[in-house]
Design an enzyme around this catalytic site. Sequence first.
Site, mmCIF file in Angstrom:
data_model
loop_
_atom_site.group_PDB
_atom_site.id
_atom_site.type_symbol
_atom_site.label_atom_id
_atom_site.label_comp_id
_atom_site.label_asym_id
_atom_site.label_seq_id
_atom_site.Cartn_x
_atom_site.Cartn_y
_atom_site.Cartn_z
ATOM 1 N N GLY A 61 0.826 -1.197 0.000
ATOM 2 C CA GLY A 61 0.000 0.000 0.000
ATOM 3 C C GLY A 61 0.860 1.246 0.000
ATOM 4 N N THR A 62 0.195 2.389 -0.039
ATOM 5 C CA THR A 62 0.903 3.673 -0.082
ATOM 6 C C THR A 62 -0.104 4.789 0.135
ATOM 7 O OG1 THR A 62 2.373 5.043 -1.414
ATOM 8 C CG2 THR A 62 0.587 3.968 -2.568
ATOM 9 N N THR A 63 0.391 6.003 0.207
ATOM 10 C CA THR A 63 -0.465 7.192 0.231
ATOM 11 C C THR A 63 0.134 8.222 -0.716
ATOM 12 O OG1 THR A 63 -1.095 6.826 2.551
ATOM 13 C CG2 THR A 63 -1.474 9.013 1.631
ATOM 14 N N LYS A 94 8.254 7.848 -4.768
ATOM 15 C CA LYS A 94 6.955 7.544 -5.380
ATOM 16 C C LYS A 94 6.431 8.668 -6.264
ATOM 17 C CE LYS A 94 5.678 4.522 -1.543
ATOM 18 N NZ LYS A 94 4.682 4.232 -0.492
#
Length: 265
Positions: A61-63, A94
């Site tokens: 996951g990531t934001t 990212k």
Amino acid sequence: MHAFSGYSSSLLQEEGFDFFTKYISSGIPSQETLPIPSSLPESLPFTSSQVVPLPFPMAHGTTTLAFMFQGGVLAAADTRSSCSGLVACPASQKILPIHSHLVGTTSGTSADCALWKRILSRELRLYQLRYGRRLSTRGAAKLLSHMLHPFKGTELCVAATLCGWDGGDLFYVCSDGTRLEGSLFSVGSGSPYAYSILDQGVRWGLTVEEATSIAREAVYRATHRDAYSGNFVDVYHVTSKGWTRRTQTHLKIEKKKEHLGLKIK
């Protein structure tokens, strides 16, 4: 069948795609393979094949987020890359620069995102050399969407937000070919928590410092609820003069500021 072999000439002529139309107008049946963009890997499958199950679940996951305001386009993301329950890299980039006036936030498999960023960057550079001008953000999003669509249903996992400056443009492109235009996007497992900050704080009249503060706080709040997001916050600002990278902030510093009652900036 090749990715471009079913498209109409009117679609390909938009935003500089006329260099593909000669293959369609020459009378070649659509079933035959057409030439591909110069940097598209020919060895990769263009059609869905039997999916081989992975030996263990690759949870990740990531934001990432991006929004438009009067000062341009602001993009922010955390730097934690995860693999299942492990932090694979605490300082992963990212937000990837594509050219002088375009950056892309990436969510999904890190290797896939890095590969397709390089492919898109090369195609945009070739377009600029061929026509003497940069392809617009809208055209870049359309090109990436067309290149990714044949991989729908495969293990490819790419979700990118293209942040450019053609008067201010923001597009979301997914590995199934989805292409959306908007003024605010947040992508990744921490995005629901980031939206809670963005929806109440983002407005057109923000200054650069206010926009940067809101973006950092949105990522910071997401890390409290999302275990796959964390470590640092990267912020990029895109204007008519190109993109600039703001100072990288460690989330532990933000946590200390909050504990001491200081305002997050």
